[in-house]
Write a protein that holds these residues in place. Structure first.
Motif, PDB file in Angstrom:
ATOM      1  N   THR A  75      13.750 -23.654 -20.909  1.00 14.15           N
ATOM      2  CA  THR A  75      12.635 -24.578 -21.060  1.00 14.15           C
ATOM      3  C   THR A  75      13.036 -25.941 -20.526  1.00 14.15           C
ATOM      4  O   THR A  75      14.216 -26.278 -20.498  1.00 14.15           O
ATOM      5  CB  THR A  75      12.216 -24.710 -22.549  1.00 14.15           C
ATOM      6  N   GLY A  76      12.061 -26.714 -20.139  1.00 10.57           N
ATOM      7  CA  GLY A  76      12.297 -28.089 -19.722  1.00 10.57           C
ATOM      8  C   GLY A  76      12.206 -29.057 -20.889  1.00 10.57           C
ATOM      9  O   GLY A  76      12.503 -30.238 -20.750  1.00 10.57           O
ATOM     10  N   ASN A  77      11.778 -28.557 -22.064  1.00 11.34           N
ATOM     11  CA  ASN A  77      11.615 -29.413 -23.236  1.00 11.34           C
ATOM     12  C   ASN A  77      12.036 -28.613 -24.477  1.00 11.34           C
ATOM     13  O   ASN A  77      11.219 -27.926 -25.093  1.00 11.34           O
ATOM     14  CB  ASN A  77      10.169 -29.880 -23.353  1.00 11.34           C
ATOM     15  N   ASN A 103      12.952 -29.531 -27.543  1.00 15.55           N
ATOM     16  CA  ASN A 103      12.314 -29.912 -28.814  1.00 15.55           C
ATOM     17  C   ASN A 103      10.953 -29.243 -28.973  1.00 15.55           C
ATOM     18  O   ASN A 103      10.640 -28.691 -30.034  1.00 15.55           O
ATOM     19  CB  ASN A 103      12.156 -31.428 -28.914  1.00 15.55           C
ATOM     20  N   ARG A 104      10.142 -29.302 -27.918  1.00 20.99           N
ATOM     21  CA  ARG A 104       8.809 -28.700 -27.991  1.00 20.99           C
ATOM     22  C   ARG A 104       8.900 -27.184 -28.149  1.00 20.99           C
ATOM     23  O   ARG A 104       8.234 -26.582 -28.982  1.00 20.99           O
ATOM     24  CB  ARG A 104       7.993 -29.040 -26.749  1.00 20.99           C
ATOM     25  N   ARG A 105       9.762 -26.544 -27.356  1.00 24.25           N
ATOM     26  CA  ARG A 105       9.841 -25.083 -27.387  1.00 24.25           C
ATOM     27  C   ARG A 105      10.343 -24.578 -28.727  1.00 24.25           C
ATOM     28  O   ARG A 105       9.821 -23.605 -29.269  1.00 24.25           O
ATOM     29  CB  ARG A 105      10.726 -24.579 -26.256  1.00 24.25           C
ATOM     30  N   ARG A 135      22.722 -27.126 -21.895  1.00 23.96           N
ATOM     31  CA  ARG A 135      21.918 -28.041 -21.091  1.00 23.96           C
ATOM     32  C   ARG A 135      22.315 -27.946 -19.621  1.00 23.96           C
ATOM     33  O   ARG A 135      23.494 -27.815 -19.306  1.00 23.96           O
ATOM     34  CB  ARG A 135      22.106 -29.473 -21.563  1.00 23.96           C
TER      35      ARG A 135
END
Length: 105
Positions: A13-15, A17-19, A45
């Motif tokens: 994922t690129g995010n 926290n959101r995922r 990362r």
């Protein structure tokens, strides 16, 4: 990510926290909701998307035992590394973490 019974899920994922939030709150239909994969037990990362995709493919090709060894090398008790990420946040993406209305199906 993993369930309490240690079912594993690998993704990119690129995010993060959101995922993680989406998985913890069953906002995404499919495997992680079905198997209650709500715990972040390992993450890496990358600054380069191609490298991240290559690593994801590599990990998905490993036998389960090797994946377990990787997790336990840094997280021997499979602690949820994101357990407290949303505790002090009154609202994240407009919804509260424990809101039962988020879970469908």
């Amino acid at each position: 990510m993993a369930s309490k019974s240690r079912v594993l899920y690998i993704g990119i994922t690129g995010n993060l926290n959101r995922r993680v939030f989406e998985h913890k709150n069953d906002l995404l239909a499919g495997f992680t909701r079905r198997y209650k994969v709500h715990r972040l037990v390992h993450f890496e990362r990358f600054t380069n998307v191609s490298s991240a995709i290559a690593r994801e493919k590599e990990l998905k090709g490993w036998r389960r035992e090797k994946k377990v060894q990787l997790i336990e090398s840094e997280n021997p008790v499979w602690e949820d590394l994101a357990e407290l990420w949303y505790e002090d946040v009154p609202s994240f993406f407009g919804v509260k973490r424990a809101d039962p209305s988020l879970r469908s199906g």
